[in-house]
Design a protein around this motif. Sequence first.
Motif, PDB file in Angstrom:
ATOM      1  N   ALA A 177       0.832  -1.206   0.000  1.00  0.00           N
ATOM      2  CA  ALA A 177       0.000   0.000   0.000  1.00  0.00           C
ATOM      3  C   ALA A 177       0.865   1.255   0.000  1.00  0.00           C
ATOM      4  O   ALA A 177       0.540   2.257  -0.663  1.00  0.00           O
ATOM      5  CB  ALA A 177      -0.926  -0.005   1.208  1.00  0.00           C
ATOM      6  N   THR A 178       1.979   1.213   0.746  1.00  0.00           N
ATOM      7  CA  THR A 178       2.903   2.355   0.761  1.00  0.00           C
ATOM      8  C   THR A 178       3.508   2.573  -0.614  1.00  0.00           C
ATOM      9  O   THR A 178       3.619   3.715  -1.095  1.00  0.00           O
ATOM     10  CB  THR A 178       4.016   2.126   1.791  1.00  0.00           C
ATOM     11  N   MET A 179       3.908   1.493  -1.280  1.00  0.00           N
ATOM     12  CA  MET A 179       4.475   1.613  -2.622  1.00  0.00           C
ATOM     13  C   MET A 179       3.442   2.155  -3.605  1.00  0.00           C
ATOM     14  O   MET A 179       3.772   2.944  -4.498  1.00  0.00           O
ATOM     15  CB  MET A 179       5.013   0.261  -3.084  1.00  0.00           C
ATOM     16  N   ARG A 180       2.190   1.748  -3.451  1.00  0.00           N
ATOM     17  CA  ARG A 180       1.140   2.282  -4.320  1.00  0.00           C
ATOM     18  C   ARG A 180       0.972   3.781  -4.097  1.00  0.00           C
ATOM     19  O   ARG A 180       0.813   4.552  -5.053  1.00  0.00           O
ATOM     20  CB  ARG A 180      -0.184   1.558  -4.063  1.00  0.00           C
ATOM     21  N   SER A 181       1.039   4.205  -2.829  1.00  0.00           N
ATOM     22  CA  SER A 181       0.914   5.620  -2.520  1.00  0.00           C
ATOM     23  C   SER A 181       2.075   6.421  -3.106  1.00  0.00           C
ATOM     24  O   SER A 181       1.885   7.509  -3.667  1.00  0.00           O
ATOM     25  CB  SER A 181       0.855   5.816  -1.001  1.00  0.00           C
ATOM     26  N   LEU A 182       3.296   5.870  -3.002  1.00  0.00           N
ATOM     27  CA  LEU A 182       4.451   6.541  -3.593  1.00  0.00           C
ATOM     28  C   LEU A 182       4.335   6.606  -5.115  1.00  0.00           C
ATOM     29  O   LEU A 182       4.733   7.605  -5.735  1.00  0.00           O
ATOM     30  CB  LEU A 182       5.730   5.802  -3.199  1.00  0.00           C
TER      31      LEU A 182
END
Length: 262
Positions: free
Chosen positions: A63-68
């Motif tokens: 989810a963090t990578m998607r946000s980035l």
Amino acid sequence: MDAPLEACPDSHPTRFDQRELHKLLCSLSDELCRPLASLRTGFDLMLGDGPADFTGDQKGHVATMRSLCDDLLRLTRSYLDYAEVIRGGRSPSLGTFSIRALVYEIDRSFGAAARAKGLDWRAEAVDGDVLVATDATRCQQIFAALVSNAIKFTPAGGRVHVEGKADADSWSLIVSDDGPGVPADQQGRIFEPFYRLNRDEHSSAEGNGLGLSIGLELANQLHGRILLDSDEGRGAVVRVVFPRTPPAPNSAAAGKTRADRP
């Protein structure tokens, strides 16, 4: 009287430079957006139909990578936005609007976020019934750049006020705040493309240094000007001034883009 501040002193792009910059930014945006969009789709699939044995921590990392990835997509698309603005290929689409309606749209877009940050927010139209001829879409892009900047850098408990008013031949929107202000030695540069203020206390503030540049280019296209009055540590007042009846879009080109100190 203080001398005017040039947006890009001694280095404002020529038409040839602008064409080259437009091509470069469009190419860069295209090359970056395609793989980023594919990555974004992959992250969605992993989160939606990924392995059943994904742990909570693993899902959190994805989810963090998607946000980035979303942040990078917004960044690259902003390059394309700037490229289209400096090309100036689309003439302004003029309509008649009340100052009240233009200020209301700012309040609708930014009021909740400003209050949620704990700011003393106010948006009012002193001459609300006055009708002006302008391109409302471009106006909102200009105002968004100025207001979002004020909200971003004004700490909780501070003040951000927006005021719309009219004079005999012009109308203006004033954005004032009691944030950190703009150092005198940087006031001539904040409208330059990709320039960001060097503020340690705000080093985590997001941005790509294009918002004010886009706002200034659009103001120039509407025959307007932006005036900055600021002292370091004492906030800033930014006023964007437009003619109440601008020249027709096919009239002589506007003068050199400028940001002035009143």
